[in-house]
Design an enzyme around this catalytic site. Structure first.
Site, PDB file in Angstrom:
ATOM      1  N   GLY A   1      22.978  94.178   7.263  1.00 20.23           N
ATOM      2  CA  GLY A   1      21.568  94.556   7.295  1.00 20.23           C
ATOM      3  C   GLY A   1      20.766  93.887   8.386  1.00 20.23           C
ATOM      4  O   GLY A   1      19.553  93.726   8.257  1.00 20.23           O
TER       5      GLY A   1
ATOM      6  N   SER B   1      28.059  99.625  12.224  1.00 22.57           N
ATOM      7  CA  SER B   1      27.984  99.740  10.772  1.00 22.57           C
ATOM      8  C   SER B   1      28.878 100.874  10.276  1.00 22.57           C
ATOM      9  O   SER B   1      29.579 100.735   9.266  1.00 22.57           O
ATOM     10  CB  SER B   1      26.535  99.973  10.340  1.00 22.57           C
ATOM     11  OG  SER B   1      26.426 100.048   8.936  1.00 22.57           O
TER      12      SER B   1
ATOM     13  N   SER C   1      21.707 104.388   8.556  1.00 24.85           N
ATOM     14  CA  SER C   1      20.389 104.091   9.127  1.00 24.85           C
ATOM     15  C   SER C   1      19.526 103.245   8.205  1.00 24.85           C
ATOM     16  O   SER C   1      18.377 102.945   8.535  1.00 24.85           O
ATOM     17  CB  SER C   1      19.645 105.392   9.457  1.00 24.85           C
ATOM     18  OG  SER C   1      20.309 106.131  10.459  1.00 24.85           O
TER      19      SER C   1
ATOM     20  N   HIS D   1      21.682 113.467   4.853  1.00 23.55           N
ATOM     21  CA  HIS D   1      21.984 113.308   6.274  1.00 23.55           C
ATOM     22  C   HIS D   1      21.961 114.653   6.993  1.00 23.55           C
ATOM     23  O   HIS D   1      22.482 114.768   8.113  1.00 23.55           O
ATOM     24  CB  HIS D   1      23.351 112.647   6.448  1.00 23.55           C
ATOM     25  CG  HIS D   1      23.458 111.295   5.828  1.00 23.55           C
ATOM     26  ND1 HIS D   1      22.502 110.316   6.010  1.00 23.55           N
ATOM     27  CD2 HIS D   1      24.404 110.751   5.019  1.00 23.55           C
ATOM     28  CE1 HIS D   1      22.858 109.231   5.343  1.00 23.55           C
ATOM     29  NE2 HIS D   1      23.993 109.467   4.738  1.00 23.55           N
TER      30      HIS D   1
ATOM     31  N   THR E   1      19.294 104.096   4.687  1.00 21.57           N
ATOM     32  CA  THR E   1      18.727 105.042   3.733  1.00 21.57           C
ATOM     33  C   THR E   1      18.597 104.456   2.335  1.00 21.57           C
ATOM     34  O   THR E   1      17.571 104.643   1.671  1.00 21.57           O
ATOM     35  CB  THR E   1      19.590 106.316   3.678  1.00 21.57           C
ATOM     36  OG1 THR E   1      19.919 106.721   5.010  1.00 21.57           O
ATOM     37  CG2 THR E   1      18.857 107.434   2.972  1.00 21.57           C
TER      38      THR E   1
ATOM     39  N   TRP F   1      18.261 101.396   1.383  1.00 20.95           N
ATOM     40  CA  TRP F   1      17.218 100.377   1.375  1.00 20.95           C
ATOM     41  C   TRP F   1      15.842 101.025   1.254  1.00 20.95           C
ATOM     42  O   TRP F   1      15.018 100.648   0.406  1.00 20.95           O
ATOM     43  CB  TRP F   1      17.336  99.556   2.666  1.00 20.95           C
ATOM     44  CG  TRP F   1      16.323  98.463   2.822  1.00 20.95           C
ATOM     45  CD1 TRP F   1      15.794  97.681   1.842  1.00 20.95           C
ATOM     46  CD2 TRP F   1      15.731  98.021   4.045  1.00 20.95           C
ATOM     47  NE1 TRP F   1      14.906  96.775   2.379  1.00 20.95           N
ATOM     48  CE2 TRP F   1      14.850  96.963   3.726  1.00 20.95           C
ATOM     49  CE3 TRP F   1      15.878  98.403   5.373  1.00 20.95           C
ATOM     50  CZ2 TRP F   1      14.102  96.303   4.696  1.00 20.95           C
ATOM     51  CZ3 TRP F   1      15.145  97.738   6.340  1.00 20.95           C
ATOM     52  CH2 TRP F   1      14.267  96.698   6.008  1.00 20.95           C
TER      53      TRP F   1
END
Length: 306
Positions: free
Chosen positions: A271, A148, A70, A118, A72, A74
């Site tokens: 991304g 992804s 999701s 998570h 994370t 970043w």
């Protein structure tokens, strides 16, 4: 909110847990209390989950929670900059996932500690929940997540998933992947936020891509920080996708047999928003949207698909 189909309870003194391997599942998953986990967490992940519940919270602890893939890492980098008040990258990895990092290491990390996980809400440390520590929950549209995640499991060292995309898509839609159903995961967190009993801030991956400074300001206020707009702009500039890929030392908490030296190429693969279009057939798009309408029929969340 709808009733979550994979409902979990964590009354450790009362619960009898049956954890087992899903040998027929090509993703090599293990199960505890109806939730699937990557098998490298052990044949019985309930032991890890019980230990996590007993982690002692410290003042200032923050949890970044999400379904896998999701964004994370970043957002973790952005939050680290906000909390530290500096855009300097730390000189060692800052990956605090209690499913991976041992308790002794976690306890030695100076405050404020920024965890990423998570897990579901009720799986977080009991003392952290009692203290009402702040939680940032990261959301990303399920189409991009599925693509992804597919690329990730193909390269993850001890899984090396060799199935085709069509097969993986069905596993994802049916919740037969690590951390189980995206729909259940997101709906369970939405339900907790709607209760209003705990400080939970939602941030959408797609919104960050659209306007990082705007979303950073929302996180800034949620964490009761007072950074000026100029600093938020610096954070956004220092945490672009290109620059994140260069910070390899930050994102390698896994042993070599799990991820090889090219791990950064799939932890930070593209991304982008809308990458799902590279693999989805029209039939798969329709199927996922139908499942979404059924599973999330009373959700107030709205996602952008690019």
């Amino acid at each position: 909110m709808r009733k979550i189909t994979s409902k979990m309870t964590f009354e450790d003194d009362k619960e009898e847990v049956a954890s087992k391997k899903h040998n027929a599942n090509p993703l090599k998953l293990t199960e505890s209390s109806g939730i699937l986990y990557p098998y490298y967490f052990g044949d019985d992940p309930h032991v890890k989950l019980k230990n996590i519940k007993n982690i002692q919270s410290k003042t200032g602890d923050i949890f970044l929670c999400s379904y896998p893939k999701s964004g994370t890492h970043w957002i973790m980098e952005m939050v680290n900059m906000l909390v530290s008040g500096s855009t300097e990258h730390p000189q060692k990895f800052n990956f605090l996932d209690p499913m991976i990092i041992c308790d002794q290491v976690l306890d030695s990390v100076p405050c404020p500690r920024i965890f990423q996980s998570h897990l579901r809400f009720n799986q977080l440390p009991a003392s952290f929940l009692k203290r009402k520590g702040k939680i940032i929950y990261i959301l990303r549209n399920p189409k991009d997540i599925s693509v992804s995640l597919y690329h990730f499991v193909q390269k993850e060292g001890r899984i090396k998933y060799t199935g085709k995309w069509d097969e993986f898509f069905q596993l994802f839609v049916n919740g037969k992947v690590g951390y189980s159903s995206w729909f259940d995961h997101v709906a369970s967190w939405e339900r907790e936020k709607e209760k209003g009993r705990h400080p939970i801030h939602f941030v959408f991956y797609e919104d960050l891509k659209e306007d990082a400074v705007r979303e950073l300001d929302r996180i800034n206020k949620f964490l009761s920080l007072n950074h000026p707009n100029s600093f938020l702009q610096s954070v956004a500039e220092c945490s672009t996708f290109t620059k994140m890929r260069k910070q390899k030392y930050l994102y390698h908490p896994f042993p070599a047999e799990v991820m090889d030296e090219n791990y950064v190429d799939f932890l930070f693969r593209k991304g982008t928003v809308g990458d799902w279009r590279t693999l989805f057939s029209e039939e798969q798009n329709m199927q996922l949207e139908e499942v979404y309408e059924t599973e999330m029929f009373d959700s107030k969340l709205r996602f952008s698909y690019g």
